[in-house]
Write a protein that holds these residues in place. Structure first.
Motif, PDB file in Angstrom:
ATOM      1  N   LYS A  58     -21.626  16.119 -14.291  1.00 40.14           N
ATOM      2  CA  LYS A  58     -20.230  16.742 -14.833  1.00 40.14           C
ATOM      3  C   LYS A  58     -19.865  17.539 -13.560  1.00 40.14           C
ATOM      4  N   ALA A  59     -18.367  17.929 -13.816  1.00 42.46           N
ATOM      5  CA  ALA A  59     -17.701  18.625 -12.793  1.00 42.46           C
ATOM      6  C   ALA A  59     -18.336  19.925 -12.559  1.00 42.46           C
ATOM      7  N   HIS A  60     -18.765  20.770 -13.412  1.00 37.06           N
ATOM      8  CA  HIS A  60     -19.394  21.975 -13.038  1.00 37.06           C
ATOM      9  C   HIS A  60     -20.894  21.683 -12.468  1.00 37.06           C
ATOM     10  N   HIS A  61     -21.422  20.730 -12.583  1.00 34.60           N
ATOM     11  CA  HIS A  61     -22.687  20.408 -11.619  1.00 34.60           C
ATOM     12  C   HIS A  61     -22.230  20.337 -10.104  1.00 34.60           C
ATOM     13  N   VAL A  62     -21.184  19.631  -9.856  1.00 29.45           N
ATOM     14  CA  VAL A  62     -20.664  19.394  -8.578  1.00 29.45           C
ATOM     15  C   VAL A  62     -20.167  20.669  -7.857  1.00 29.45           C
ATOM     16  N   LYS A  63     -19.524  21.415  -8.655  1.00 26.51           N
ATOM     17  CA  LYS A  63     -18.885  22.551  -8.184  1.00 26.51           C
ATOM     18  C   LYS A  63     -19.968  23.516  -7.758  1.00 26.51           C
ATOM     19  N   ALA A  64     -20.940  23.729  -8.668  1.00 28.82           N
ATOM     20  CA  ALA A  64     -22.104  24.654  -8.390  1.00 28.82           C
ATOM     21  C   ALA A  64     -22.750  24.084  -7.056  1.00 28.82           C
ATOM     22  N   VAL A  65     -23.381  22.950  -7.035  1.00 26.35           N
ATOM     23  CA  VAL A  65     -23.884  22.477  -5.863  1.00 26.35           C
ATOM     24  C   VAL A  65     -23.173  22.463  -4.592  1.00 26.35           C
ATOM     25  N   SER A  66     -21.635  22.165  -4.703  1.00 25.25           N
ATOM     26  CA  SER A  66     -20.913  22.016  -3.464  1.00 25.25           C
ATOM     27  C   SER A  66     -20.836  23.667  -2.814  1.00 25.25           C
ATOM     28  N   LYS A  67     -20.681  24.628  -4.048  1.00 27.36           N
ATOM     29  CA  LYS A  67     -20.732  25.885  -3.162  1.00 27.36           C
ATOM     30  C   LYS A  67     -21.994  26.414  -2.434  1.00 27.36           C
ATOM     31  N   LYS A  68     -23.125  25.800  -2.796  1.00 26.38           N
ATOM     32  CA  LYS A  68     -24.347  26.210  -2.392  1.00 26.38           C
ATOM     33  C   LYS A  68     -24.391  25.479  -1.067  1.00 26.38           C
ATOM     34  N   LEU A  69     -24.037  24.232  -1.018  1.00 25.46           N
ATOM     35  CA  LEU A  69     -24.367  23.411   0.158  1.00 25.46           C
ATOM     36  C   LEU A  69     -23.240  23.887   1.499  1.00 25.46           C
ATOM     37  N   LEU A  70     -22.044  24.202   0.918  1.00 24.42           N
ATOM     38  CA  LEU A  70     -21.085  24.705   1.773  1.00 24.42           C
ATOM     39  C   LEU A  70     -21.508  26.114   2.582  1.00 24.42           C
ATOM     40  N   LYS A  71     -22.204  26.691   1.785  1.00 21.24           N
ATOM     41  CA  LYS A  71     -22.797  28.049   2.258  1.00 21.24           C
ATOM     42  C   LYS A  71     -23.849  27.716   3.466  1.00 21.24           C
ATOM     43  N   GLN A  72     -24.776  26.958   2.989  1.00 19.32           N
ATOM     44  CA  GLN A  72     -25.681  26.514   3.875  1.00 19.32           C
ATOM     45  C   GLN A  72     -25.155  25.750   5.059  1.00 19.32           C
ATOM     46  N   ALA A  73     -24.223  25.059   5.254  1.00 18.11           N
ATOM     47  CA  ALA A  73     -23.552  24.208   6.144  1.00 18.11           C
ATOM     48  C   ALA A  73     -22.738  25.272   7.218  1.00 18.11           C
ATOM     49  N   ARG A  74     -22.317  26.253   6.826  1.00 20.94           N
ATOM     50  CA  ARG A  74     -21.567  27.286   7.477  1.00 20.94           C
ATOM     51  C   ARG A  74     -22.602  28.534   8.138  1.00 20.94           C
ATOM     52  N   GLY A  75     -23.576  28.610   7.578  1.00 19.88           N
ATOM     53  CA  GLY A  75     -24.490  29.604   8.002  1.00 19.88           C
ATOM     54  C   GLY A  75     -25.852  29.138   8.548  1.00 19.88           C
TER      55      GLY A  75
END
Length: 75
Positions: A58-75
């Protein structure tokens, strides 16, 4: 299914930074990088849905995961 971005559009977006030289295969590398990132989001969202005992992603699964992965990609 995702539509491919036209090469001219992609190159014009990359050329906005005037001080960066763009190689011949840069557009292909950007597109492959995007596909790998989307694939990792899909895998993590599937895992998150499985943890919550949900049969569908569902959309909330993707949103939760994308926030985590974007933080990992930036840092």
């Amino acid at each position: 299914m995702l539509k491919r971005v036209p090469k001219a559009t992609l190159k014009s977006l990359m050329k906005m930074k005037a001080n960066i030289r763009i190689g011949t295969a840069a557009d292909a590398m950007v597109e492959l990088n995007l596909l790998l990132f989307l694939h990792s989001i899909a895998e993590e969202a599937r895992t998150k849905a499985f943890e919550e005992k949900s049969a569908t992603i569902k959309a909330h699964h993707v949103k939760a995961v994308s926030k985590k992965l974007l933080k990992q990609a930036r840092g």
